[in-house]
Design an enzyme around this catalytic site. Structure first.
Site, PDB file in Angstrom:
ATOM      1  N   ASP A   1       0.853  -1.181   0.000  1.00 53.43           N
ATOM      2  CA  ASP A   1       0.000   0.000   0.000  1.00 53.43           C
ATOM      3  C   ASP A   1       0.898   1.243   0.000  1.00 53.43           C
ATOM      4  OD1 ASP A   1      -2.364   1.503   0.157  1.00 53.43           O
ATOM      5  OD2 ASP A   1      -2.226   1.599   2.339  1.00 53.43           O
TER       6      ASP A   1
ATOM      7  N   ASP B   1      -1.421  -0.361   5.968  1.00 51.74           N
ATOM      8  CA  ASP B   1      -1.647   0.323   7.251  1.00 51.74           C
ATOM      9  C   ASP B   1      -3.107   0.256   7.683  1.00 51.74           C
ATOM     10  OD1 ASP B   1      -2.479   2.148   5.143  1.00 51.74           O
ATOM     11  OD2 ASP B   1      -2.632   3.674   6.703  1.00 51.74           O
TER      12      ASP B   1
ATOM     13  N   ASP C   1      -0.296   5.230   0.671  1.00 51.71           N
ATOM     14  CA  ASP C   1      -0.586   6.268   1.668  1.00 51.71           C
ATOM     15  C   ASP C   1      -0.667   5.637   3.056  1.00 51.71           C
ATOM     16  OD1 ASP C   1      -1.138   8.697   2.790  1.00 51.71           O
ATOM     17  OD2 ASP C   1      -2.970   9.072   1.657  1.00 51.71           O
TER      18      ASP C   1
END
Length: 260
Positions: free
Chosen positions: A8, A204, A10
């Site tokens: 991922d 995240d 961001d």
């Protein structure tokens, strides 16, 4: 046995416009060690080239072959479902380019699909047109259901909100192609040429990256440099295989990379 990573962006590599500490060295190490990886992002606005340019501005040099977006997953899905099909699109550059590249014709009347992606350039009138098309029989696809960050001054309503608006107006549930949908989780793995047992997801967010990875049988690493925190992990019926404060803490080979 090769091993690779779906990463991922961001909250993992950067936060907004700021590089997360150690992320540049982490990616350089992957390239130096010849470890296959792809950035896996739900954002359908940017093309792969635009993602590469954004990362370059943060000091990370990668190729377009290192990027896999929900727009790319959506284009492949539609071409598999309806080769040379038609779509009415509420979305921008990356999504439009991907559909075109996969042989989908963009139309303003009688589409097979209504496709919703991120964007600020479509109007309420365009949304109403999409509603009418779905009520007339078009299939409703959304590239993801990522929520708005719910911050004052945020300049985008958020795709989850727009999806919910169209669902309410039509009584039809959208089919989601982006994370954590198996559509994107599987096609991203195949994009890298990996098998299920060779794939590790780094993210995240428990609800997208980790959940999607767990459902597909991939190994998962949760980093705490973005949305998730240790305090909330007990709320979920699943758990990551590893937790790290940031990618700077991840060392290779991973413990489950036997034979790498």
């Amino acid at each position: 046995m090769k091993q690779g990573l779906l990463i991922d962006m961001d909250g993992v590599i950067y936060s907004g416009e700021e590089l997360i500490f150690g992320a540049d060295k982490f990616i350089k190490n992957l390239i130096d060690e010849d470890i296959p990886f792809a950035f896996m992002t739900n954002n359908s606005q940017r093309t792969a080239l635009e993602v590469v340019r954004k990362l370059k501005g943060l000091g990370i040099k990668v190729e377009e072959s290192h990027v896999y977006t929900s727009a790319m997953a959506t284009g492949k899905f539609l071409s598999d479902q309806s080769p040379n099909g038609t779509a009415y699109v509420l979305g921008e550059g990356g999504l439009l380019s991907s559909l075109h590249d996969h042989g989908i014709t963009l139309v303003n009347t009688d589409p097979e699909f209504v496709v919703l992606g991120e964007g600020r350039n479509f109007t309420l009138e365009m949304v109403q047109r999409a509603v009418d098309m779905i009520l007339a029989g078009a299939k409703f696809i959304t590239t993801n259901r990522d929520p708005s960050p719910k911050k004052p001054g945020w300049n985008n309503l958020g795709i989850a909100a727009t999806t919910a608006m169209i669902e309410e107006a039509t009584g039809r549930k959208a089919f989601v192609t982006g994370k954590p949908s198996p559509v994107m989780m599987r096609s991203a793995r195949k994009f890298l040429g990996l098998e299920t047992s060779e794939t590790t997801v780094i993210g995240d967010t428990m609800e997208t990256d980790i959940q999607g990875g767990v459902q597909m049988g991939y190994k998962t690493i949760l980093v705490l440099s973005g949305i998730s925190s240790k305090d909330t992990l007990g709320h979920y019926a699943f758990k990551p295989d590893m937790i790290a404060s940031s990618v700077d803490e991840i060392k290779f080979p991973l413990t489950w990379w036997e034979g790498k």
